[in-house]
Enzyme design. Structure first.
Site, short mmCIF file in Angstrom:
data_model
loop_
_atom_site.label_atom_id
_atom_site.label_comp_id
_atom_site.label_asym_id
_atom_site.label_seq_id
_atom_site.Cartn_x
_atom_site.Cartn_y
_atom_site.Cartn_z
N PRO A 9 0.73 -1.12 0.20
CA PRO A 9 0.08 0.06 0.22
C PRO A 9 0.77 1.25 -0.08
O PRO A 9 2.08 1.31 0.42
CB PRO A 9 -1.14 -0.13 1.11
CG PRO A 9 -0.03 -1.01 1.56
CD PRO A 9 0.64 -1.76 1.17
N TYR A 22 11.36 8.26 1.35
CA TYR A 22 11.32 7.42 -0.17
C TYR A 22 12.02 7.66 -1.02
O TYR A 22 11.91 6.92 -1.86
CB TYR A 22 9.75 6.93 0.43
CG TYR A 22 8.90 6.64 1.40
CD1 TYR A 22 9.86 5.41 1.75
CD2 TYR A 22 7.82 7.29 1.77
CE1 TYR A 22 8.56 5.33 3.12
CE2 TYR A 22 7.33 6.33 3.00
CZ TYR A 22 7.95 5.25 3.09
OH TYR A 22 7.27 5.01 4.77
N ALA A 76 3.30 -1.14 4.56
CA ALA A 76 3.02 -1.40 5.98
C ALA A 76 2.25 -2.03 6.19
O ALA A 76 2.11 -3.02 7.60
CB ALA A 76 1.19 -0.13 6.09
N ARG A 106 13.59 3.49 12.17
CA ARG A 106 12.94 4.80 12.47
C ARG A 106 11.28 4.47 14.08
O ARG A 106 12.18 3.98 14.73
CB ARG A 106 11.68 4.87 11.30
CG ARG A 106 12.07 4.90 9.51
CD ARG A 106 10.98 5.06 8.71
NE ARG A 106 10.42 5.79 8.81
CZ ARG A 106 9.44 5.87 7.76
NH1 ARG A 106 9.58 4.38 6.12
NH2 ARG A 106 8.44 6.42 7.49
#
Ligand code: DQA
Length: 150
Positions: A9, A22, A76, A106
């Site tokens: 996604p 990204y 995700a 992260r």
């Protein structure tokens, strides 16, 4: 040699989606780079993306029809999906996990990867070139030049 490069996604939004994390290359440009890389290596590649977990399961199941390996960025769903882990285990193909960013550096919730248990290697934090490295790893792996990653 036939491989599936599968993306989860929000990866369709690459280029505009949080470019500081990204990168600025669009999803279409990354797909074109993967296709060219595979063409140069004589590999037949299908690159697919879905925002839906069940569709990703369907695409993984379809690899039973003549594919030799999978390069997979579950996005995700990396951090949540037992269904995708089970699908990869079910088809039993060598699978390489890819992330453009390094999720382990992260937020804490990104440090869990369900899919990693079923993968022969992980390329993370290398931006879009990680996909090309993952393809090369898969080629070496299926040629028997590499063992299972620990
Ligand atoms: C990602 C990392 C995931 O944590 C995130 O949810 C994504 C992209 C990456 O490629 O860095 O959507 O898989």
């Amino acid at each position: 040699m036939r491989i599936l490069v599968l993306n989860g996604p929000n990866l369709n939004l690459l280029g505009t989606r949080e470019p500081g994390i990204y990168g600025e290359k669009s999803y279409g440009e990354i797909v074109a780079a993967i296709e060219e890389h595979c063409r140069q290596r004589g590999v037949h590649v299908e690159v697919r993306q879905s925002n839906h977990e069940g569709t990703l399961v369907d695409y993984i199941q379809e690899t039973a029809d003549g594919f030799d390996g999978i390069v997979f960025n579950p996005a995700a769903y990396t951090h949540t999906s037992v269904a995708l882990l089970d699908a990869v285990r079910a088809v039993g193909l060598p699978t390489v996990e890819v992330h453009l960013s390094d999720p382990d550096k992260r937020e804490a919730f990104r440090r869990v990867s369900y899919i990693r248990e079923a993968c022969v290697a992980t390329f993370k934090g290398r931006g879009w070139t990680g996909y090309l490295e993952a393809v090369d790893y898969l080629l070496d792996h299926t040629a028997g030049r590499r063992g299972w990653a620990t």
